[in-house]
Design an enzyme around this catalytic site. Sequence first.
Site, PDB file in Angstrom:
ATOM      1  N   HIS A 142      38.810  44.608  41.976  1.00 57.39           N
ATOM      2  CA  HIS A 142      39.175  45.433  40.827  1.00 57.39           C
ATOM      3  C   HIS A 142      38.417  46.762  40.851  1.00 57.39           C
ATOM      4  O   HIS A 142      38.988  47.830  40.558  1.00 57.39           O
ATOM      5  CB  HIS A 142      38.882  44.688  39.526  1.00 57.39           C
ATOM      6  CG  HIS A 142      39.890  43.627  39.176  1.00 57.39           C
ATOM      7  ND1 HIS A 142      41.241  43.830  39.267  1.00 57.39           N
ATOM      8  CD2 HIS A 142      39.733  42.351  38.728  1.00 57.39           C
ATOM      9  CE1 HIS A 142      41.893  42.735  38.884  1.00 57.39           C
ATOM     10  NE2 HIS A 142      40.996  41.825  38.571  1.00 57.39           N
ATOM     11  N   GLU A 177      46.255  41.327  39.222  1.00 59.74           N
ATOM     12  CA  GLU A 177      45.517  40.078  39.422  1.00 59.74           C
ATOM     13  C   GLU A 177      45.910  39.420  40.746  1.00 59.74           C
ATOM     14  O   GLU A 177      45.046  38.926  41.476  1.00 59.74           O
ATOM     15  CB  GLU A 177      45.779  39.121  38.255  1.00 59.74           C
ATOM     16  CG  GLU A 177      45.195  39.583  36.931  1.00 59.74           C
ATOM     17  CD  GLU A 177      43.691  39.755  36.980  1.00 59.74           C
ATOM     18  OE1 GLU A 177      43.023  38.935  37.645  1.00 59.74           O
ATOM     19  OE2 GLU A 177      43.181  40.713  36.364  1.00 59.74           O
ATOM     20  N   HIS A 195      36.857  38.780  43.713  1.00 58.68           N
ATOM     21  CA  HIS A 195      38.008  39.184  42.891  1.00 58.68           C
ATOM     22  C   HIS A 195      37.651  40.410  42.051  1.00 58.68           C
ATOM     23  O   HIS A 195      38.430  41.371  41.968  1.00 58.68           O
ATOM     24  CB  HIS A 195      38.410  38.005  42.002  1.00 58.68           C
ATOM     25  CG  HIS A 195      39.556  38.285  41.080  1.00 58.68           C
ATOM     26  ND1 HIS A 195      40.864  38.001  41.401  1.00 58.68           N
ATOM     27  CD2 HIS A 195      39.579  38.833  39.843  1.00 58.68           C
ATOM     28  CE1 HIS A 195      41.650  38.351  40.395  1.00 58.68           C
ATOM     29  NE2 HIS A 195      40.896  38.857  39.434  1.00 58.68           N
ATOM     30  N   GLU A 196      36.477  40.391  41.437  1.00 61.76           N
ATOM     31  CA  GLU A 196      36.068  41.522  40.591  1.00 61.76           C
ATOM     32  C   GLU A 196      35.724  42.750  41.444  1.00 61.76           C
ATOM     33  O   GLU A 196      35.967  43.880  41.018  1.00 61.76           O
ATOM     34  CB  GLU A 196      34.879  41.120  39.723  1.00 61.76           C
ATOM     35  CG  GLU A 196      35.137  39.936  38.797  1.00 61.76           C
ATOM     36  CD  GLU A 196      36.349  40.130  37.905  1.00 61.76           C
ATOM     37  OE1 GLU A 196      36.657  41.285  37.551  1.00 61.76           O
ATOM     38  OE2 GLU A 196      36.991  39.118  37.565  1.00 61.76           O
TER      39      GLU A 196
END
Length: 319
Positions: free
Chosen positions: A144, A215, A140-141
């Site tokens: 980003h 997100e 997930h990061e």
Amino acid sequence: MSHRFAAQRLKNALQHLLILAGLALLLAVPGYLLAGSFGVIWAFGLVALTLYLGGRLPPRLALARTRAGLLQRYQAPELYRVLDILYYRAGLKGEPQLFLVPTADLNAFAVGDAREGGIAITAGLTRTLDLRQLAGVLAHEVSHLRHGDTRVMSMAATMTRLTIWGAFLVQLGLLLMLPMVLAGELRMPWLELLLVAFAPSTSTLLQLALSRNREFTADLEAAALTRDPASLASALQVLEHHQGLWLTSLLLGQRPPSWFRLLQTHPPTEERIRRLLALAERQPPRRPSPRPYVPDDPLRLQPPEPLSHRDWLWRRPRR
């Protein structure tokens, strides 16, 4: 499966562009009322200048007050093996950097972008999640970082702040014009007053909507990077169990009202989990690992030395 990913990515991208367009339009309103076309150019020039100066600052400065330290590969070999795979699949050419924040909080966040950035995780997170769940969080990061979401959100925050300041100046100008309005020399600009009254709150809500959009997109990308949507869904279930207790106690066991979601930077966790599990149902069965990771065994992390403010400011941490 690929068609579903593509359709969801397109939907998220369109929402992203529409929200940014709305933020730009709201910023243009007070700029135009203050100084016409020049005011609009001046406002967007400030946004560009802020982004340029922000890009010149080392992203690791965001970690200066967290007492974070850079984890070396020998201190977290399992996590770095996961990061190497995720970076490769995401097409990131830089060397992974993993920072450990010595706190019991359950959190992870990305700093910087794909060119110069890293991922910070808290000690509490490593003690709570198993390796498969941590892989979902790290993916997930990484998403980003891949999409420069920290820069995007910095731009959105700057546009919102400038909208608030511009609206305040317009309202101050209208207040100074009030004696002339009462004397009948000027008419009350009701339309302009209405626009600047709602511009700050609308811009703030759009900024929050953009954060939720990024997100959702990061969740989708994480599922594609790990090829295991259930890993992030499982991590979110654990985090919701630990961190959602304060809200439940605050509302005395009641569910938060629907309008409360508009004030959140992250989408509802149950919605994120539902989407990820829907993707997991369409995944082929995972092959059992010959050496499965036992969740009850904690990761063997050797905590790094926290860097001082001088170290963060003047040099890049050495590997």
